[in-house]
Motif scaffolding. Sequence first.
Motif, PDB file in Angstrom:
ATOM      1  N   UNK A   1      42.288  49.078  45.005  1.00 16.42           N
ATOM      2  CA  UNK A   1      41.617  47.840  43.443  1.00 16.42           C
ATOM      3  C   UNK A   1      41.996  48.672  42.811  1.00 16.42           C
ATOM      4  N   UNK A   2      42.794  48.460  41.524  1.00 14.10           N
ATOM      5  CA  UNK A   2      43.017  48.985  40.728  1.00 14.10           C
ATOM      6  C   UNK A   2      42.634  48.073  39.148  1.00 14.10           C
ATOM      7  N   UNK A   3      41.707  49.608  37.950  1.00 13.68           N
ATOM      8  CA  UNK A   3      41.346  48.321  37.719  1.00 13.68           C
ATOM      9  C   UNK A   3      42.157  48.936  35.920  1.00 13.68           C
ATOM     10  N   UNK A   4      42.990  48.773  35.163  1.00 12.27           N
ATOM     11  CA  UNK A   4      43.486  49.068  34.403  1.00 12.27           C
ATOM     12  C   UNK A   4      43.052  47.282  32.638  1.00 12.27           C
ATOM     13  N   UNK A   5      44.282  47.692  32.097  1.00 11.07           N
ATOM     14  CA  UNK A   5      44.322  46.848  30.743  1.00 11.07           C
ATOM     15  C   UNK A   5      45.596  46.148  30.287  1.00 11.07           C
ATOM     16  N   UNK A   6      46.421  45.196  29.911  1.00 15.45           N
ATOM     17  CA  UNK A   6      47.019  44.957  29.277  1.00 15.45           C
ATOM     18  C   UNK A   6      47.344  45.500  28.686  1.00 15.45           C
ATOM     19  N   UNK A   7      47.008  46.368  27.264  1.00 17.65           N
ATOM     20  CA  UNK A   7      46.955  47.288  26.191  1.00 17.65           C
ATOM     21  C   UNK A   7      46.049  47.337  25.492  1.00 17.65           C
ATOM     22  N   UNK A   8      45.884  48.633  24.635  1.00 13.12           N
ATOM     23  CA  UNK A   8      45.253  48.699  23.539  1.00 13.12           C
ATOM     24  C   UNK A   8      44.963  48.188  22.844  1.00 13.12           C
ATOM     25  N   UNK A   9      43.214  47.767  21.915  1.00 11.86           N
ATOM     26  CA  UNK A   9      42.992  46.682  21.309  1.00 11.86           C
ATOM     27  C   UNK A   9      43.889  47.537  19.788  1.00 11.86           C
TER      28      UNK A   9
ATOM     29  N   UNK B   1      42.725  44.474  38.715  1.00 11.75           N
ATOM     30  CA  UNK B   1      41.812  43.459  37.683  1.00 11.75           C
ATOM     31  C   UNK B   1      42.677  44.860  35.682  1.00 11.75           C
ATOM     32  N   UNK B   2      42.853  43.459  35.376  1.00  8.51           N
ATOM     33  CA  UNK B   2      43.133  43.736  34.268  1.00  8.51           C
ATOM     34  C   UNK B   2      42.907  42.922  32.867  1.00  8.51           C
ATOM     35  N   UNK B   3      42.129  44.103  32.613  1.00  8.76           N
ATOM     36  CA  UNK B   3      41.241  43.547  31.102  1.00  8.76           C
ATOM     37  C   UNK B   3      41.938  43.348  30.263  1.00  8.76           C
TER      38      UNK B   3
END
Length: 487
Positions: free
Chosen positions: A344-352, A131-133
Amino acid sequence: MLLFRLPKRIQPFHAKSVGIVMITLYIGFNFINFATVSIYPKVLLENGFDEESDIEKARNISRDLISGSVTVNLVRELRRNDERHITAASQLYRVAFSKNEKLLLSELGIEIGEKPIAVPNAFPYEKIIVIVAESFHRDYLHFYNSRIPAETTQFLDSLWAKYPHSDHYYTANKPTTQGLNSMFLSQLLYTDDQAFEDNATLFKVLARNGYDTVFLEATSQYYNDEFRAYKKRFGMNIYRAKEDLEKEGYIGSSGWGFHNDVMYEETIRILEQNRNKKLFLVTKTIDSHQPYPYCGLSKDDIPAAIHNQSNNVFLKGIYWENITLQKFFQDLENRKLLDDKTLIIVTSDHNPHPSQNNHYKRLGEGDLSLTLAPIPLLFVSPNLQPFYNFSSAAFASQIDFAPTLLGILGIPSPLEFSGKNMITVPEGRSYAVGFLGETIYYWSKDGQYKTDMYSEKDQNASEKALIHWVQDLYAKYFVGNAVLAIQ
């Protein structure tokens, strides 16, 4: 105005002719200037400038445009043989590291020529869901930031308290495509040269090991031509976007695309369709996109501690992320899709972007203000065997994502990958690196610093060695292990 102050001694006919010529030249030069203003952004994009990187790379050029003729500056840029930028892939070569450089890099935790370490606790998960937020900071969680009301991320905090996670996992590049490039290609630097037929990517390695690979995103496939660009660069078997979701019957998309609840519903549907297959699925959401994240809840459904802070829309957006992920995990449980062979992996595409607006700044200070900052990284599974030696205190960045996942599965990483397996690196030797514009960022338990790739001003020997290492990582991706002897 001086163009029209002609000497009286010039005959009227000649004066009129000179005036016409001057007016024509004046109009012509200004037409060129206006045309230049129109095409200049396109020239920047064609030369690799993109979104936030533009701010870093083009700042001085933009200042020149204010103080001088746009036309003159554009001609200068086009004619300049700029050797600062990395050469085309076909002209790359590698130079061996000196003994002193190796020593200096070793002090930073970087070992030149080090062979990957096998992971004894590797486990072949058959279902891997990432999951890429969008633009989600580590410190959006109350788990890390007391200024976030506890109700905002109550469910997410419970996951962080129970499962393996990284406390020091940094953005390696941004915006979105650059961040994903670091995740899936294990590369700091981003160029068009990386999108070639036989490039090494996480998707391709997993496909060769029997996984069906799917990339699902909330936005339109036509944004930045992603339906072609992503398949070419990342090499997933299946790419699906907003238009494909509409064909499935989903409705109600707004703004950038479909909301989290739809994305998680489709993720569940894909998992159910592939119960008997090995699957690597990346779901890219969009609701936390700046400047104003989306929240699909009414006032009555939002805790008072959040709703009462009406001057900060970010809290509502973060709460929406928390609630929709809670429902997603509940659906996994209810449909028996979260077994011991599922990760399941939860992460983000980059910081704001830290300078976006005051709503963001009111969430806190410190790491929230960094250009490249920490982002979430969480691993959830009933079977945590591979994470026996995982340290949440170790430093890492997005280039370490692919090597770590492959290490967990017991699959060797391609030699072209730049990152390390987070599980096998001793906590005290861990580090994180990032690259944005022309600046290299470095973090470890001993501190952080940044250095410009090309300025060579006030750089110590360690910074110069780090620059050599970053450039060598890029060259290695194209020319393999061949190096020239150090002079």
